[in-house]
Design a protein around this motif. Structure first.
Motif: not given
Length: 481
Positions: A387-412
């Motif tokens: 689960k620790d990994i699956t909780d991180s996947l939105p950042v990995a998935m969004l990174r190719p699309f949007s730096s700002g979006g993935s950064r928001g997920f990272m901070i969250d």
């Protein structure tokens, strides 16, 4: 062609999903998708006051500004009731990114205008490098190595110096400098491209190496971790370096095999080993510092190197001022001319950036991205991924699309799971070790009007995947006890 079809696919799929959600009742209004702003509350329903539960009706009439918030989750307001004009509006959750129209505005105001300013300054410096002869000297020194990786680039070609500066800026985490150097490199490579609307082998190799983004000092990541009160904000630095280095080698091998590059060349092997030795040496030095020393070193190295590049350029130009005189110009006028060219480049790439970011905005706000990422996370959990990994996947998935979006997920993720948790560290490595693939392709190829990117997109996405897998393995090695 591939990028165009991808753009159309996510746009059409997002529109279709939005319309379906509206008429099926899953979405109350699509106004937020068009006009909403990031972190605005989302309107999910509207009722007459008498149709609300009695405890809501009694509370809202007495509440200040006729507004009450019911928190089931103490970290996020769950539902907000606002009584106005005889109806009660219900808001729940927050918008993930700006809507379509605010994205159009912010693309210009927050991305293109700052980018044009960076381009103007650094393109002015690059003009000094050209006129003074510094770029020619850099190209001459590095030609033996670049001739192996970029065999189609003529010896001592000026693009070598631009690519070198781009790689160096990425290496030091200087994004604002890396983009102008990279755009200048693409323009220079375009001059020797025999098919102007089709990406050349050299351009593809450069793009993939740039996207892999070998980073030595992840300054911004360390800053975000410090802001979240991480015990040791720099503890992800070594995993970030290892992951980005493996991604860079993967990009070199994948593209090199396609382009039939000789990897057993002594010159190329020596160059790679030299880079590895430099990284290892610097890491040993940093590891020998105490916590304050590490923070001071990582905070200042990148800035100091940028100042050194600017200073060296100006000093070299002053020493060789006669070359400016021979070309009937001055150092200042040459800088101004280069800046003017940088502004023109920024204006040219604006439509490409706008088209890509608007599509990504629609994709995220439609809810389609959330559903896809949720199902992927469920799929991974079903095959035993922690689960620790699956909780991180939105950042990995969004990174190719949007730096700002993935950064928001990272901070969250750091806020919800803690900056020193495995998830909090893994999202930082994801953010550092990959590039905003679709944005980069749109900007770089758009700057030289290339329509056919050939296998660039597929290769860059494959490298992104390799970086994700590597990040998980490296993070597990460093942080799982």
């Amino acid at each position: 062609m591939v990028l165009s079809r991808f753009w159309l696919t996510i746009f059409i799929a997002s529109i279709a999903f939005t319309v379906f959600a509206l008429f099926s009742g899953d979405t109350y209004t699509i106004d937020s998708i068009l006009n909403g702003k990031k972190d605005d509350p989302i309107l999910i329903s509207e009722r007459y006051l008498n149709d609300t539960p009695s405890f809501i009706r009694d509370s809202i009439e007495k509440a200040p500004e006729k507004t009450i918030v019911i928190d089931r989750d103490t970290l996020n307001p769950d539902t907000t009731y606002v009584y106005k004009s005889k109806t009660v509006k219900l808001y729940s959750g927050v918008q993930k990114s700006d809507g379509l129209l605010p994205t159009c505005k912010n693309t210009l105001m927050d991305i293109i205008l700052p980018l044009i300013a960076y381009l103007a300054f650094f393109c002015g410096l690059m003009e000094l490098l050209i006129v003074s002869g510094a770029s020619e000297k850099i190209a001459k020194w590095l030609s033996p190595v670049f001739a192996k990786v970029f065999p189609s680039v003529p010896k001592n070609h000026e693009s070598i110096s631009y690519m070198t500066l781009n790689f160096a800026a990425n290496f030091l985490g200087l994004d604002s400098a890396a983009t102008p150097f990279g755009l200048k490199a693409m323009q220079s490579l375009q001059e020797i491209n025999p098919e102007k609307d089709k990406a050349s082998d050299a351009q593809i190799m450069f793009m993939c190496l740039h996207a892999a983004g070998l980073t030595l000092i992840p300054t911004s990541i360390i800053g975000y971790r410090a802001a979240q009160n991480a015990t040791n904000p720099a503890d992800v630095m070594l995993p970030c370096i290892i992951t980005s280095f493996i991604g860079t080698i993967a990009a070199l091998i994948i593209v090199g095999i396609r382009q039939r590059i000789n990897f057993f060349s002594a010159t190329l092997l020596v160059a790679i080993m030299s880079v590895v030795a430099a990284i290892v040496g610097l890491l040993f030095y940093i590891n020998g510092l105490d916590l304050i020393g590490k923070s001071f070193f990582t905070a200042n190295l990148s800035g100091l190197m940028l100042v050194a590049i600017i200073g060296a350029t100006l000093i070299f130009s002053f020493i060789h001022e006669k070359k400016f005189t021979e070309k009937e110009t001055t150092i200042f006028d040459a800088f101004v001319e280069g800046s003017r060219n940088g502004i023109q480049t920024g204006v040219k790439i604006f439509p490409y950036v706008l088209a890509m970011l608007v599509a990504i905005s629609f994709f995220r706000n439609s809810g389609l991205f959330e559903i896809i990422s949720r199902w992927i996370a469920i799929g991974f959990s079903q095959i035993g991924i922690a689960k620790d990994i699956t909780d991180s996947l939105p950042v990995a998935m969004l990174r190719p699309f949007s730096s700002g979006g993935s950064r928001g997920f990272m901070i969250d993720a750091m806020q919800n799971f803690g900056p020193d948790s495995f998830t909090g560290r893994l999202v930082c490595i994801f953010q550092c070790s990959a590039e905003t693939t679709f944005y980069v392709i749109a900007v770089y190829f758009g700057s030289v009007n290339i329509k056919n990117t050939r296998y660039t997109l597929a290769t860059m996405l494959l490298v992104d995947l390799i970086c994700v897998v590597t990040a998980i393995m490296v993070a597990s090695w460093f942080f799982v006890r």
